[in-house]
Each structure stands twice: as structure tokens, then as C-alpha cells.
Design a protein around this motif. Structure first.
Motif, mmCIF file in Angstrom:
data_model
loop_
_atom_site.group_PDB
_atom_site.id
_atom_site.type_symbol
_atom_site.label_atom_id
_atom_site.label_comp_id
_atom_site.label_asym_id
_atom_site.label_seq_id
_atom_site.Cartn_x
_atom_site.Cartn_y
_atom_site.Cartn_z
ATOM 1 N N ALA A 96 0.900 -1.280 -0.047
ATOM 2 C CA ALA A 96 0.085 -0.059 0.025
ATOM 3 C C ALA A 96 0.608 1.302 -0.049
ATOM 4 O O ALA A 96 0.412 2.282 -0.885
ATOM 5 C CB ALA A 96 -1.073 0.078 1.330
ATOM 6 N N GLN A 97 1.908 1.295 1.011
ATOM 7 C CA GLN A 97 2.714 2.319 0.908
ATOM 8 C C GLN A 97 3.535 2.572 -0.411
ATOM 9 O O GLN A 97 3.656 3.563 -0.907
ATOM 10 C CB GLN A 97 3.893 2.078 2.042
ATOM 11 N N ASN A 137 1.217 4.173 -2.799
ATOM 12 C CA ASN A 137 1.140 5.402 -2.603
ATOM 13 C C ASN A 137 2.215 6.438 -3.095
ATOM 14 O O ASN A 137 1.935 7.349 -3.881
ATOM 15 C CB ASN A 137 0.989 5.966 -1.029
ATOM 16 N N GLN A 138 3.544 5.788 -3.342
ATOM 17 C CA GLN A 138 4.673 6.555 -3.583
ATOM 18 C C GLN A 138 4.451 6.520 -5.040
ATOM 19 O O GLN A 138 4.845 7.694 -5.718
ATOM 20 C CB GLN A 138 5.771 6.004 -3.191
ATOM 21 N N GLU A 163 2.037 9.128 -6.288
ATOM 22 C CA GLU A 163 2.605 10.193 -6.063
ATOM 23 C C GLU A 163 3.582 10.946 -6.920
ATOM 24 O O GLU A 163 3.482 11.962 -7.456
ATOM 25 C CB GLU A 163 3.430 10.753 -4.643
ATOM 26 N N LYS A 222 -8.224 9.026 -6.579
ATOM 27 C CA LYS A 222 -7.111 9.499 -7.100
ATOM 28 C C LYS A 222 -6.142 8.416 -7.777
ATOM 29 O O LYS A 222 -5.815 8.785 -8.882
ATOM 30 C CB LYS A 222 -6.229 10.108 -5.802
#
Lengths: 271, 210
Positions: free
Chosen positions: A53-54, A57-58, A61, A82
Motif C-alpha cells: 500500500a505504501q 502511494n509513492q 505520488e 485519485k
């Protein structure tokens, strides 16, 4: 209910105290070993379980920043789902990404997974520099990655150039630990907007000069942040250092463009 | 545990034993994260969660912890909880976790946590300890939010990122108003905090030394 459990607790505790001395060395050592192992297992499980999950996200981003640099993120649309929105837009507009070396020649490698910080630690000749190409119909923009130092830690970002590789189409900056309200304001839209349609000054030591707010501005200067002088200077230095590395690529594309332009002119004349 | 007692444990940190204004703990982070309201707010929630659960866990373990490694065990529990909070924030509310950056990690060094574990959780049952932890976290958080409100309003002209001072008031737009640059800097947070302590003490006579 509560009273019962309290009594049980007390009995348990007194039983324990009778059997073992909780201040003895053996107990202390055993206790610390057990508690450390429990904590280690707990943290490892949490870290492994949350890693995907992290990482996602990165990645989102990074894609968002690249798109934002080229001016293609609709804030309203990005609010709902998003991840999906950014992934789709990225696939649609970023037509190409590749790696170049200091002379501007293409190299093997995946531009998206490059960590610029690591590349900058290598000798110049071995550095891999990522380039992202944004294409929206006729519109073509080159996106370069930036990495530098702020006041407290790293700062990084992206800069997008128009087809002429001289006019800035947009920038995005981010930071690790600059002071909120001061240096951290480099992430503010009002600061980043200033860079749009500025031109990089080839003669000057710094392609874009970030000066004290209030002075006169020209096509190479932008206002810095009051109270964030060192971070502002860091941004200026970052642009200078990183664009110097991309110089090889910039010159190559420029000369190719010129050739194309001449060729086209020749053809036009022939016609 | 009588409910009256529980209530007393809960309300004390908001007044007579507020961790920031009376016990003067956790000042460092109160200066660092109060430039804007949003990070202050998330920080307040994170600290409340960590104080609550570290108090609960230490209280459960209180009769088994060897005295000689007491502090280390407390630190271990706090650090574990903080890392967990940080990892969860990173995985599920990435934007917020980015805003807080290093401050989440710095919860470990917040003196309130260790203070409450030593002073309360080691000598009390789990449920009162949990209430004490939550209440202290909130007592800390409320001061943080008051300071952040003042600093964001006068320093940046916004509240929770929403513009409050009209754009047309600013000198840049031909008005008369300028944001106070000093208020963004940490020393001003200390002065604001000092004023809050002053106000608190002048209202609450119990706190005045004779």
C-alpha cells in the motif's frame, strides 16, 4: 464483573510473585528477550503487510508530480479515486520515458524507477538521468527530475520544458523536512506558479535566480520565500546543478530540432 | 473504580494538571508543529492515541516489568506504537503523513508519554490508565490547537488552510494588512504559550504559588 477480574488479577500476580523474583537477573534477561522478540515480530508483520500500500502511494505520488509538472492534473477529478485517475492520465499523456547520460545519449534503464539521489552520488559519466515525454496532441513537453539540498534535508522536484527546451512549462517541488510555513512553502502553488514561462538563462551561473521578494522581476528571476531564504537558495542551486547535467540532452535535442527546422525549410523551398 | 473518580482522571489534564501549561511537558513539539492547524490537529490525534495505548499496555504489564529495565520497556512500547502509527498513516493517509514528516517519529521523544507511564500507568489499573492517557493526550492537543490557531490566523491569514483575511486587505493588493512574519517563527510560539500559561494561572487560583 470488574471486581471479579480484579480479584483474579491479584491472585495471578501474587502467584507469580511467589514463584519467581521479578527483579532477578534471569527473569530480567528472559523478559527483555521475550518482549523484544514480540515487538520485532509485530513490527515486521506490520511493515510487510503495509509495504504494498505504501509503495503504491509513492508511485501514485510520483506519477501525480510528473503530470502536475506538465500541467495536467485536474484537482477536482483527483479528489475521487485519485489512484485510478492518476494512473489513467499518466498512461494517456506520458508517451515515453527514457534514461540519458551526461552527453545526452540514451541509455538502458527504466526512467520511472531511477532514484536520482543515488545517481548524483555516482561519478558524472555513469549517471543515469530520467527524461519523461509528455504528449497531448501537438503539444510536446520534456520533464526532467531534480534533486538538491534544502535547509534541513533533501529537496526534490520536476521541471517541464516546452518544445524549445528553454521555456519552463511548470515545476513541482517537494521536500523532506523543511520548516512548515517557511521553507516548506516551496510546495505552495503560489511559489511554483511563478516559474511558468520563465526562460533559463544560459549565460548566468544560475539558470533561474530566486531573489528577495519585492524586487523587480524579469524572465529569469522569481520571488523567494520570506523566512525561507536558505531553502529558496537550495531550489536555485538545485535547478542550476541538475539542469547542468541535462545540458547534453538539451543541446542534442535543440540541434536536432534545428536540423529538422532547416530540413523543413529546405523542403518548403524546394516545393 | 467509581465513575466520579474516572471523571476526575479525565478532566484533570484539561485544567489543574494540563501537561503543557502546568506540568510544562512536551513544549518542544508544541513549538515545532503549531505553524499550521492541520499538522497540529493530526499531531494531537496521534499523540492521544499513543498516550492512551501506551498507558494501557504498560498498565497491563505493570506487575511483570523488572524494575531495572522499567524505562527501557516503556520506551520500547512507545516506540513500537509510534512506528505502527507512522506506518499506518503512510499506507492509508499518505498526504497527511507527508505533511507531518518527521514529527510523527518525534512523538517518541515527547516527555508527556514517559511522564504519564511513570506517574500513572505503573501504579494504576488498565482502564483508569487508559483514560488518563487519552485525557493527557487531549490536554496536550488542545493547547497545540489553540497555539496553532493563533499562529496560522495571524501568520498566514488562514484557518485550516482556508483564507480568512480577505485578499484585498493585503498591502500587495493595495490594502493595509500584512501577515506577521514573526509569529511563524518558533520563538513566537513560546511567547504565545507563555501568554496561555499566564492566562490559565490568573484564572485558576489553585495554580498560583504563595
Amino acid at each position: 464483573m470488574e471486581n471479579n477480574s480484579d480479584i483474579n488479577n491479584k491472585q495471578d500476580n501474587s502467584a507469580k510473585q511467589k514463584k519467581i523474583n521479578i527483579n532477578g537477573s534471569a527473569y530480567t534477561v528472559a523478559y527483555s528477550v521475550i518482549i523484544v522478540v514480540i515487538v520485532a515480530v509485530l513490527l515486521t508483520v506490520a511493515s510487510t503487510a503495509l509495504k504494498p500500500a505504501q509503495k503504491l502511494n509513492q508511485e501514485i505520488e510520483k506519477k501525480e508530480n510528473i503530470l502536475k509538472t506538465a500541467g495536467k492534473v485536474d484537482k477536482e477529478k483527483a479528489k475521487t479515486d485519485k489512484a485510478k485517475y492518476i494512473t489513467e492520465e499518466y498512461a494517456k499523456y506520458i508517451s515515453e520515458s527514457f534514461v540519458v547520460d551526461i552527453d545526452g545519449n540514451k541509455k538502458e534503464g527504466d526512467a520511472f524507477s531511477i532514484e536520482l539521489k543515488r545517481e548524483l552520488a555516482k561519478p558524472e559519466a555513469e549517471r543515469c538521468l530520467p527524461v519523461f515525454i509528455f504528449r497531448n496532441g501537438e503539444q510536446l513537453r520534456y520533464i526532467f527530475q531534480l534533486h538538491g539540498k534544502g535547509l534541513w534535508g533533501s529537496i526534490w522536484g520536476y521541471v517541464a520544458f516546452e518544445n524549445d527546451l528553454n521555456t519552463i512549462a511548470g515545476v513541482v517541488f517537494d521536500h523532506e523536512s523543511e520548516t512548515p510555513g517557511l521553507g516548506a512553502e516551496i510546495t505552495a502553488e503560489i511559489f511554483q506558479k511563478q516559474f511558468e514561462s520563465k526562460k533559463i538563462d544560459e549565460e548566468n551561473q544560475f539558470p533561474i535566480i530566486i531573489q528577495k521578494p519585492g524586487g523587480k522581476l524579469n524572465s529569469h528571476t522569481v520571488d523567494g520565500i520570506s523566512g525561507g531564504t536558505i531553502t529558496s537558495r537550495g531550489v536555485q542551486q538545485m535547478l542550476a546543478d541538475n539542469l547542468k547535467l541535462y545540458k547534453g540532452f538539451i543541446n542534442k535535442i535543440k540541434s536536432e530540432n534545428k536540423d529538422n527546422y532547416i530540413e523543413m525549410n529546405d523542403k518548403n523551398q524546394e516545393l | 473504580m467509581s465513575s466520579n473518580n474516572g471523571l476526575k482522571i479525565f478532566t484533570a489534564p484539561f485544567n489543574n494538571s494540563n501537561p503543557v501549561t502546568v506540568l510544562v511537558l512536551g513544549i518542544c513539539s508544541a513549538l515545532a508543529v503549531t505553524v499550521k492547524l492541520q499538522p497540529a490537529f493530526v499531531m494531537a490525534i496521534s499523540v492521544t492515541v499513543v498516550t492512551g495505548f501506551s498507558n494501557l499496555i504498560i498498565s497491563f504489564l505493570r506487575n511483570t516489568i523488572p524494575n531495572s529495565i522499567r524505562i527501557i520497556v516503556q520506551l520500547l512500547v512507545i516506540a513500537t506504537l509510534v512506528i505502527l502509527v507512522n506506518e499506518i498513516l503512510k499506507a492509508y493517509v499518505y498526504d497527511v503523513s507527508k505533511q507531518l514528516s518527521v514529527y510523527v517519529g518525534l512523538i517518541i521523544t515527547n516527555c508527556i508519554l514517559m511522564g504519564r507511564l511513570e506517574a500513572f500507568a505503573l501504579g494504576n489499573k488498565p482502564i483508569p490508565s487508559f483514560i488518563d492517557g487519552i485525557a493527557n493526550g487531549m490536554g496536550y492537543g488542545i493547547i497545540l490547537i489553540i497555539v496553532a490557531f493563533i499562529r496560522e490566523l495571524f501568520g498566514s491569514g488562514t484557518v485550516f488552510g482556508i483564507t480568512i483575511i480577505p485578499e484585498s486587505w493585503y498591502v500587495a493588493n493595495g490594502g493595509f494588512y500584512l501577515n506577521n512574519g514573526l509569529i511563524i517563527l518558533p520563538p513566537m510560539a513560546l511567547i504565545i504559550l507563555g501568554c496561555i500559561i499566564w492566562l490559565h494561572r490568573s484564572v485558576n487560583k489553585d495554580l498560583q504559588e504563595k
